[in-house]
Design an enzyme around this catalytic site. Structure first.
Site, short mmCIF file in Angstrom:
data_model
loop_
_atom_site.label_atom_id
_atom_site.label_comp_id
_atom_site.label_asym_id
_atom_site.label_seq_id
_atom_site.Cartn_x
_atom_site.Cartn_y
_atom_site.Cartn_z
N LYS A 196 20.07 -10.82 -8.01
CA LYS A 196 20.40 -9.85 -6.95
C LYS A 196 19.85 -8.47 -7.28
O LYS A 196 20.16 -7.50 -6.59
CB LYS A 196 21.91 -9.76 -6.78
CG LYS A 196 22.58 -11.07 -6.40
CD LYS A 196 24.09 -10.87 -6.34
CE LYS A 196 24.83 -12.11 -6.79
NZ LYS A 196 26.23 -11.81 -7.13
N HIS A 223 12.64 -13.14 -35.37
CA HIS A 223 13.67 -14.19 -35.25
C HIS A 223 14.51 -14.10 -36.54
O HIS A 223 14.42 -14.95 -37.43
CB HIS A 223 12.98 -15.55 -35.12
CG HIS A 223 13.85 -16.67 -34.64
ND1 HIS A 223 15.24 -16.59 -34.54
CD2 HIS A 223 13.53 -17.95 -34.26
CE1 HIS A 223 15.70 -17.76 -34.11
NE2 HIS A 223 14.70 -18.58 -33.92
N ARG A 237 17.58 -25.70 -31.03
CA ARG A 237 18.43 -25.59 -32.24
C ARG A 237 19.07 -24.23 -32.42
O ARG A 237 20.19 -24.16 -32.94
CB ARG A 237 17.67 -26.07 -33.49
CG ARG A 237 16.56 -25.27 -33.97
CD ARG A 237 15.39 -26.13 -34.41
NE ARG A 237 14.59 -26.48 -33.26
CZ ARG A 237 14.34 -27.73 -32.87
NH1 ARG A 237 14.79 -28.73 -33.58
NH2 ARG A 237 13.62 -27.96 -31.80
N THR A 238 18.42 -23.15 -32.02
CA THR A 238 19.06 -21.85 -32.20
C THR A 238 20.29 -21.76 -31.29
O THR A 238 21.36 -21.33 -31.72
CB THR A 238 18.08 -20.70 -31.90
OG1 THR A 238 16.88 -20.94 -32.62
CG2 THR A 238 18.67 -19.36 -32.30
N ARG A 289 18.43 -14.51 -26.73
CA ARG A 289 17.01 -14.86 -26.89
C ARG A 289 16.29 -14.54 -25.61
O ARG A 289 16.74 -14.91 -24.51
CB ARG A 289 16.84 -16.34 -27.22
CG ARG A 289 15.39 -16.78 -27.09
CD ARG A 289 15.15 -18.18 -27.51
NE ARG A 289 15.25 -18.32 -28.95
CZ ARG A 289 14.77 -19.37 -29.62
NH1 ARG A 289 14.19 -20.36 -28.98
NH2 ARG A 289 14.88 -19.44 -30.92
#
Ligand code: CP
Length: 330
Positions: free
Chosen positions: A92, A146, A63-64, A113
């Site tokens: 890399k 959050h 949902r975020t 996130r």
């Protein structure tokens, strides 16, 4: 500290003061209202159509991610995304800092996130030292913070209590894995903005709220109590914010030792809950809320997740200083 005048990085909920929280809630409601007509939705879509956003989500999210993505779509912001670092030049050996700086070369805001705490703050510090900084939004950093979830939770509480004097004076229970749940940690940090709020923590002893959050509440004179017995406190609550066990942070199956039925809401608990109380959950849920509860009008979690999109619209409008333009839409 951030007042209602401007917003750039969104890293730590402690930057938010009441005027800005009230303004963000009003912006979310304004956008929601405009979206109900084709004309309003088109005007919203024109609002930030010259802007671009990077959605850098290397920790799982439904949902975020989707609410930020769709908030961008609502505002006409074009999006790029990396959700799997194995598809980026990080494989890399490109450093985190160089990756973030690269994103900033192409976009106007980075929403991120990560599994690790502190990464969004690290990215914001990096931005503050380069010639073309872009705002960084913390969409969940480890088990730490959050902040935009806390904003949408405030919006949900405010809307739910708008005919009962708002959030001021309410008794808010938080239940579940409070030790490792970043949503409740962030929401606690916003409570200093409301008068007369009392918090009730309901958690297994081994997953009680952490001392740093309790020290913050003490510092700001926000009363809280702690219990392991939901039945003792449930009738007194205006809101109960339920969280799941954060099993992803287990190192030796610690969550399995919890008798989860003692920290759950099912139909038996509904009869003890005030008729005007609300049940919230940041989702995703586990067994701690019986799906049968979804039918109860006090279940607010599905509206809460939709509120998230509108609050993230509000955050983007504020970051790009488009609040006067959204107010001027006819
Ligand atoms: N509430 C929340 O952060 O949900 P996701 O993990 O699905 O984004």
């Amino acid at each position: 500290m951030t007042d209602s005048a401007s917003l750039f990085h969104v890293i730590d909920p402690r930057i938010f003061k009441r005027p800005l929280l009230d303004q963000l809630c009003a912006l979310a409601t304004r956008a929601r209202s405009l979206s109900r007509t084709d004309q309003g939705a088109r005007a919203l879509h024109d609002l930030l159509s010259t802007r671009r956003a990077m959605l850098y989500f290397t920790q799982p999210s439904t949902r975020t991610f989707l609410s930020f993505s769709n908030a961008c779509h609502v505002l006409g912001i074009r999006t790029s995304e990396i959700r799997d670092p194995s598809t980026s030049s990080e494989v890399k050996g490109e450093s985190f800092e160089d990756s973030i700086r690269t994103f900033s070369s192409y976009v106007d805001v980075i929403v991120m996130r990560t599994k690790e705490s502190g990464r969004a703050a690290q990215a914001a510090r990096l931005m503050d030292g380069i010639p073309r900084p872009v705002p960084v939004i913390n969409a969940g950093s480890g088990s730490d913070q959050h902040p935009t979830q806390a904003l949408l939770d405030i919006y949900t509480l405010q809307r739910s209590f708008e005919n009962r004097g708002g959030i001021d004076g309410k008794v808010i229970g938080m239940m579940g894995d409070l030790k490792r749940g970043r949503t409740v940690r962030s929401l606690c940090y916003l409570m200093k903005n409301y008068v007369g709020v009392r918090l009730v923590f309901i958690a297994p002893q081994q997953f009680a709220m952490e001392p740093d959050v309790k020290a913050h509440l003490d510092e700001h004179g926000i009363p809280y109590t702690e219990t392991t017995r939901l039945a003792d406190v449930l009738p007194a609550l205006d809101a109960i914010y339920v969280t799941r066990m954060q099993t992803e942070w287990d190192t030796a199956g610690e969550s399995r030792n919890v008798e989860l039925s003692q920290f759950s809401i099912g139909t038996p608990e509904l009869s003890a809950l005030r008729p005007d109380a609300i049940i919230m959950h940041p989702l995703p849920r586990g067994p701690e809320i019986d799906p049968a509860v979804d039918q109860d009008p006090r279940a607010m979690y599905w509206r809460q997740e939709r509120n998230g999109m509108w609050m993230r619209v509000a955050v983007l409008v504020k970051i790009f200083a488009a609040e006067d333009r959204i107010a001027a839409i006819g």
